[in-house]
Design a protein around this motif. Structure first.
Motif, PDB file in Angstrom:
ATOM      1  N   LYS A   2       0.634  -1.057  -0.052  1.00 24.20           N
ATOM      2  CA  LYS A   2      -0.016  -0.162  -0.040  1.00 24.20           C
ATOM      3  C   LYS A   2       0.958   1.326   0.106  1.00 24.20           C
ATOM      4  CE  LYS A   2      -4.171  -2.041   2.033  1.00 24.20           C
ATOM      5  NZ  LYS A   2      -5.452  -1.836   2.192  1.00 24.20           N
ATOM      6  N   LEU A   3       0.581   2.279  -0.971  1.00 27.87           N
ATOM      7  CA  LEU A   3       1.384   3.350  -1.100  1.00 27.87           C
ATOM      8  C   LEU A   3       0.062   4.595  -1.275  1.00 27.87           C
ATOM      9  CD1 LEU A   3       3.722   2.325  -4.051  1.00 27.87           C
ATOM     10  CD2 LEU A   3       4.218   2.502  -1.649  1.00 27.87           C
ATOM     11  N   GLN A   4       0.640   5.690  -1.091  1.00 28.79           N
ATOM     12  CA  GLN A   4      -0.182   6.915  -1.219  1.00 28.79           C
ATOM     13  C   GLN A   4       0.395   7.446  -2.605  1.00 28.79           C
ATOM     14  OE1 GLN A   4      -1.710   9.557   1.394  1.00 28.79           O
ATOM     15  NE2 GLN A   4      -2.625   8.038   2.467  1.00 28.79           N
ATOM     16  N   LEU A   5      -0.229   7.881  -3.752  1.00 25.39           N
ATOM     17  CA  LEU A   5       0.056   8.414  -4.836  1.00 25.39           C
ATOM     18  C   LEU A   5      -0.795   9.858  -4.814  1.00 25.39           C
ATOM     19  CD1 LEU A   5       1.915   8.863  -7.525  1.00 25.39           C
ATOM     20  CD2 LEU A   5       0.070   7.455  -8.429  1.00 25.39           C
ATOM     21  N   ASN A   6      -0.167  10.952  -4.776  1.00 25.90           N
ATOM     22  CA  ASN A   6      -1.041  12.166  -4.955  1.00 25.90           C
ATOM     23  C   ASN A   6      -1.963  12.228  -3.954  1.00 25.90           C
ATOM     24  OD1 ASN A   6       0.964  12.874  -6.763  1.00 25.90           O
ATOM     25  ND2 ASN A   6      -0.169  12.870  -8.647  1.00 25.90           N
ATOM     26  N   VAL A  12      -0.528  -1.662  -5.042  1.00 26.95           N
ATOM     27  CA  VAL A  12       0.187  -2.055  -6.209  1.00 26.95           C
ATOM     28  C   VAL A  12       1.297  -3.219  -5.873  1.00 26.95           C
ATOM     29  CG1 VAL A  12      -0.101   0.152  -7.186  1.00 26.95           C
ATOM     30  CG2 VAL A  12       1.674  -0.258  -5.597  1.00 26.95           C
ATOM     31  N   ASP A  13       1.908  -3.956  -6.963  1.00 32.41           N
ATOM     32  CA  ASP A  13       2.804  -4.706  -6.665  1.00 32.41           C
ATOM     33  C   ASP A  13       4.103  -4.283  -7.670  1.00 32.41           C
ATOM     34  OD1 ASP A  13       4.237  -6.940  -6.297  1.00 32.41           O
ATOM     35  OD2 ASP A  13       3.291  -8.103  -7.955  1.00 32.41           O
ATOM     36  N   VAL A  14       4.914  -3.212  -7.001  1.00 27.22           N
ATOM     37  CA  VAL A  14       5.816  -2.659  -8.010  1.00 27.22           C
ATOM     38  C   VAL A  14       6.871  -2.417  -6.782  1.00 27.22           C
ATOM     39  CG1 VAL A  14       4.655  -1.329  -9.644  1.00 27.22           C
ATOM     40  CG2 VAL A  14       5.058  -0.324  -7.575  1.00 27.22           C
ATOM     41  N   ALA A  15       8.321  -2.601  -7.338  1.00 24.56           N
ATOM     42  CA  ALA A  15       9.237  -2.500  -6.309  1.00 24.56           C
ATOM     43  C   ALA A  15      10.116  -1.141  -6.412  1.00 24.56           C
ATOM     44  CB  ALA A  15      10.346  -3.571  -6.744  1.00 24.56           C
ATOM     45  N   THR A  16       9.764  -0.442  -7.456  1.00 27.19           N
ATOM     46  CA  THR A  16      10.932   1.007  -7.901  1.00 27.19           C
ATOM     47  C   THR A  16       9.619   2.068  -7.938  1.00 27.19           C
ATOM     48  OG1 THR A  16      11.223   0.511 -10.225  1.00 27.19           O
ATOM     49  CG2 THR A  16      12.838  -0.135  -8.710  1.00 27.19           C
ATOM     50  N   LEU A  50      10.632   1.299  -3.280  1.00 29.00           N
ATOM     51  CA  LEU A  50       9.583   1.715  -2.458  1.00 29.00           C
ATOM     52  C   LEU A  50       9.418   0.914  -1.465  1.00 29.00           C
ATOM     53  CD1 LEU A  50       7.291   3.011  -5.562  1.00 29.00           C
ATOM     54  CD2 LEU A  50       8.457   4.413  -3.995  1.00 29.00           C
ATOM     55  N   ALA A  51       8.530   1.154  -0.409  1.00 32.56           N
ATOM     56  CA  ALA A  51       8.358   0.681   0.806  1.00 32.56           C
ATOM     57  C   ALA A  51       6.932   0.821   1.133  1.00 32.56           C
ATOM     58  CB  ALA A  51       9.404   1.047   1.919  1.00 32.56           C
ATOM     59  N   GLU A  52       6.410  -0.215   2.179  1.00 30.54           N
ATOM     60  CA  GLU A  52       4.922   0.081   2.572  1.00 30.54           C
ATOM     61  C   GLU A  52       4.789   1.347   2.999  1.00 30.54           C
ATOM     62  OE1 GLU A  52       1.034  -1.568   3.228  1.00 30.54           O
ATOM     63  OE2 GLU A  52       2.870  -2.534   1.982  1.00 30.54           O
ATOM     64  N   GLY A  53       3.787   2.187   2.509  1.00 31.61           N
ATOM     65  CA  GLY A  53       3.478   3.202   3.149  1.00 31.61           C
ATOM     66  C   GLY A  53       3.817   4.511   2.828  1.00 31.61           C
ATOM     67  N   ASP A  54       4.789   4.392   1.856  1.00 29.11           N
ATOM     68  CA  ASP A  54       5.433   5.401   1.226  1.00 29.11           C
ATOM     69  C   ASP A  54       4.510   6.573   0.444  1.00 29.11           C
ATOM     70  OD1 ASP A  54       8.210   4.802   1.732  1.00 29.11           O
ATOM     71  OD2 ASP A  54       8.764   4.063  -0.421  1.00 29.11           O
ATOM     72  N   LEU A  55       4.798   7.861   0.627  1.00 25.02           N
ATOM     73  CA  LEU A  55       3.891   8.893   0.172  1.00 25.02           C
ATOM     74  C   LEU A  55       4.634   9.289  -1.125  1.00 25.02           C
ATOM     75  CD1 LEU A  55       3.261  10.642   3.531  1.00 25.02           C
ATOM     76  CD2 LEU A  55       1.809   8.764   2.271  1.00 25.02           C
ATOM     77  N   ILE A  56       4.000   9.161  -2.390  1.00 23.14           N
ATOM     78  CA  ILE A  56       4.476   9.483  -3.573  1.00 23.14           C
ATOM     79  C   ILE A  56       3.859  10.823  -4.171  1.00 23.14           C
ATOM     80  CG2 ILE A  56       5.194   9.000  -5.997  1.00 23.14           C
ATOM     81  CD1 ILE A  56       4.751   6.025  -3.412  1.00 23.14           C
ATOM     82  N   GLU A  57       4.725  11.759  -4.667  1.00 24.74           N
ATOM     83  CA  GLU A  57       3.930  12.796  -5.214  1.00 24.74           C
ATOM     84  C   GLU A  57       4.456  12.984  -6.562  1.00 24.74           C
ATOM     85  OE1 GLU A  57       1.638  15.070  -4.045  1.00 24.74           O
ATOM     86  OE2 GLU A  57       1.380  14.112  -2.186  1.00 24.74           O
TER      87      GLU A  57
END
Length: 65
Positions: A2-6, A12-16, A50-57
């Motif tokens: 789980k990530l936050q995007l904007n 998602v299942d991504v590593a980078t 990327l790691a669980e809980g990352d906040l991406i803008e």
């Protein structure tokens, strides 16, 4: 993972960061990116994990004044 995007939560299942951008349709777009408030330059995205809980803008440039 789980990530936050904007501000939106994604599962998602991504590593980078590059993988996330591609999966979310930003592939070749000219955008600025930050992970947890830290700017990530385009050349570093493929190696930025990327790691669980990352906040991406993801921000697109705007024209005008």
């Amino acid at each position: 993972m789980k990530l936050q995007l904007n501000g939106a939560t994604l599962d998602v299942d991504v590593a980078t960061l590059d993988g996330l951008l591609t999966a979310q349709g930003f592939g070749g777009a000219k955008v600025a990116t930050a992970v947890n408030g830290q700017f990530v330059p385009a050349p570093s995205r493929a190696d930025h994990p990327l790691a669980e809980g990352d906040l991406i803008e993801v921000l697109a440039p705007m024209q005008g004044g």
